[in-house]
Design an enzyme around this catalytic site. Structure first.
Site, PDB file in Angstrom:
ATOM      1  NE  ARG A  48      -0.811  -0.095   4.615  1.00  0.00           N
ATOM      2  CZ  ARG A  48      -1.096   0.107   6.127  1.00  0.00           C
ATOM      3  NH1 ARG A  48      -2.995   0.016   6.320  1.00  0.00           N
ATOM      4  NH2 ARG A  48      -0.672  -0.364   6.953  1.00  0.00           N
TER       5      ARG A  48
ATOM      6  N   GLY B 267       8.924  -2.033   2.953  1.00  0.00           N
ATOM      7  CA  GLY B 267       8.515  -2.185   4.418  1.00  0.00           C
ATOM      8  C   GLY B 267       9.246  -0.457   4.723  1.00  0.00           C
TER       9      GLY B 267
ATOM     10  CB  ALA C 280      15.095  -6.234   8.784  1.00  0.00           C
TER      11      ALA C 280
ATOM     12  CG  HIS D  47      47.056 -10.925  15.323  1.00  0.00           C
ATOM     13  ND1 HIS D  47      46.552 -10.155  16.897  1.00  0.00           N
ATOM     14  CD2 HIS D  47      48.438 -10.324  15.399  1.00  0.00           C
ATOM     15  CE1 HIS D  47      47.729  -9.227  16.776  1.00  0.00           C
ATOM     16  NE2 HIS D  47      49.042  -9.063  16.992  1.00  0.00           N
TER      17      HIS D  47
END
Length: 464
Positions: free
Chosen positions: A35, A40, A318, A443
């Site tokens: 929509r 999102g 998420a 390292h």
């Protein structure tokens, strides 16, 4: 006539669009209904644009600490409007990327509000007008959630903000109140404090970041205070008064009531599921405290209707939504996927210092009856962290003393949101302390702190 699909997904967030793509990969004919914006809340108003803002605040902090690295700069300043514009641009770029993915995977996208309209049916409307009538044997609801509101402290878009207004402010507030110290509240508090606002962070619980290990919460509390932030715990907001261009919070702490005045207030007290307007009435879908109840495969009580992501409850993440989408679709396709283990979902908070964790906290592990071996290693003992100028923080690992199972890992410090995945993989592979001890860490890297924490749990730590 209704357009027929194998699968319809309602909601184009990280749960919905990932589910749609996985279904397309499995040769299903897929429709996705959104929509607002593809991607999102996460992509448009949450995870992604907030990280762009936080990156800006990290740069601002670094510019004001240049002397520690041998540099000097005069007249350091920023254009706040450009900071906000960049954040929105990042969100826009990625939303466009999701649109491309839909086209690439031949997923039909409908712009509108989707609602169940009977068994195997979905109606799509926009601004009260019909867009399409769809049909499918399987329908996944991935409509997400929105900010929870406190009665009397409802967001008005000007003085009281939710995350949306907090990401697009017209100007930087000089004084800011943030209610709620979960991930959202702590991130916004950190961003605004590091950009120059005077922030007061208010938490009703007895520590900030209450879902994290107690030691981590205490460390972040101390770090925030050191940065100049006011942090109130066990604090109850009794009410809010609005002025013409300011807001005053009435706060009770330890029985004492005081008033805190600020330019703006952010309410970050959780979220509620978007269960309205999606046609649940008359179905067998069960809603519990604004969240849809499902089984481990995403099935609801209504045959052929599934739900994933924030709509189904915590953890509101998420990556949890995306993985749920894949599991749900693969189950529909008959692939028999494994159910998701919530204890293997990492949590990340991108404040300064960063926080990341997976599995049980020490307190939760004790409450479950485990005999424990607990290791800790500070970043001050790590060469790379010192060279970076970021020696604050620590790594904590929690093991079952009898089996060697890694029950939980908790980290606070530089880039721990990137490091946590090492422990997530270890838990997913059911590694014990033996495998972790025999793993060779490069390292110099900050990841060596992860190894040392494991060693410390078993009395073998090297560098402290």
């Amino acid at each position: 006539m209704a357009e027929t699909y194998d699968l319809i997904v309602v909601g184009g967030g990280p749960g919905g669009y990932v589910a749609a793509i996985r279904a397309a990969q499995l040769k299903m004919k897929v429709a996705l209904v959104e929509r607002e914006n593809l991607g999102g809340i996460c992509l448009n108003w949450g995870c992604i644009p907030t990280k762009a803002l936080l990156r800006a605040s990290e740069i601002n902090h670094l510019l004001h600490t240049l002397d520690a690295y041998g540099f000097a700069a005069d007249n350091i300043r920023f254009d706040f409007a450009k900071v906000i514009k960049r954040s929105r641009g990042v969100a826009g770029q990625l939303s466009g990327g999701v649109k491309h993915l839909m086209k690439k995977n031949k997923i039909t996208v409908y712009d509108g509000q989707g609602a169940l309209a009977g068994p195997g049916k979905l109606s799509v409307t926009k601004d009260g007008k019909s867009v399409a009538d769809l049909a499918a044997k399987h329908i996944i609801l991935a409509t997400g959630a929105r900010a929870r509101t406190i009665p009397g402290i409802e967001a008005d878009g000007k003085l009281i903000w939710t995350y949306r207004e907090a990401m697009t402010p017209p100007a930087l507030p000089k004084k800011l109140i943030v209610i709620g110290s979960g991930a959202i509240g702590s991130e916004f508090a950190s961003f605004y404090q590091n950009m120059g606002s005077q922030v007061t962070l208010i938490e009703v619980m007895d520590r900030i970041l209450p879902v994290e290990d107690a030691e981590v919460g205490a460390f972040v509390h101390k770090a925030f205070t050191k940065q100049g932030m006011t942090v109130l715990i066990k604090a109850q907001v009794q009410g809010v008064r609005k002025g013409a261009d300011d807001v005053t919070a009435v706060v009770e702490v330890d029985g004492k009531v005081s008033e805190i005045k600020a330019d703006r207030l952010i309410s970050a007290v959780g979220i509620v599921g978007n269960v309205e307007g999606i046609g649940l009435e008359g179905t067998k879908v069960v809603v519990d405290r604004t969240h849809v109840v499902t089984d481990p495969m995403g099935r609801t009580g209504e045959p052929g209707v599934y739900a994933i992501g924030d709509l189904t409850g915590p953890p509101w993440l998420a990556h949890k939504a995306s993985h749920e989408g894949v599991i749900c679709v693969e189950n529909i396709a008959g692939l028999h996927p494994h159910a998701m283990d919530v204890m293997n979902i990492p949590g990340c908070t991108y404040c300064r210092p960063q926080v990341a964790s997976v599995g049980l906290t020490e307190a939760a592990a004790k409450a479950k009856g485990h005999d424990l071996k607990v290791g800790r290693f500070p970043f001050i003992g790590n060469g790379k962290a010192i060279a970076m100028g970021e020696p604050e923080g620590f790594v904590k690992t929690v093991f079952d003393a009898k089996t060697g199972e890694l029950l939980g890992a908790h980290m606070v410090g530089p880039e721990v949101t990137e490091l946590i995945q090492g422990y997530v993989i270890a838990r997913t592979l059911e590694s014990t302390e033996a495998e972790l001890m025999h793993t060779v860490f490069p390292h110099p890297t900050v990841s060596e702190t992860m190894h040392e924490s494991v060693l410390d749990a078993y009395g073998r730590v090297i560098h402290i």
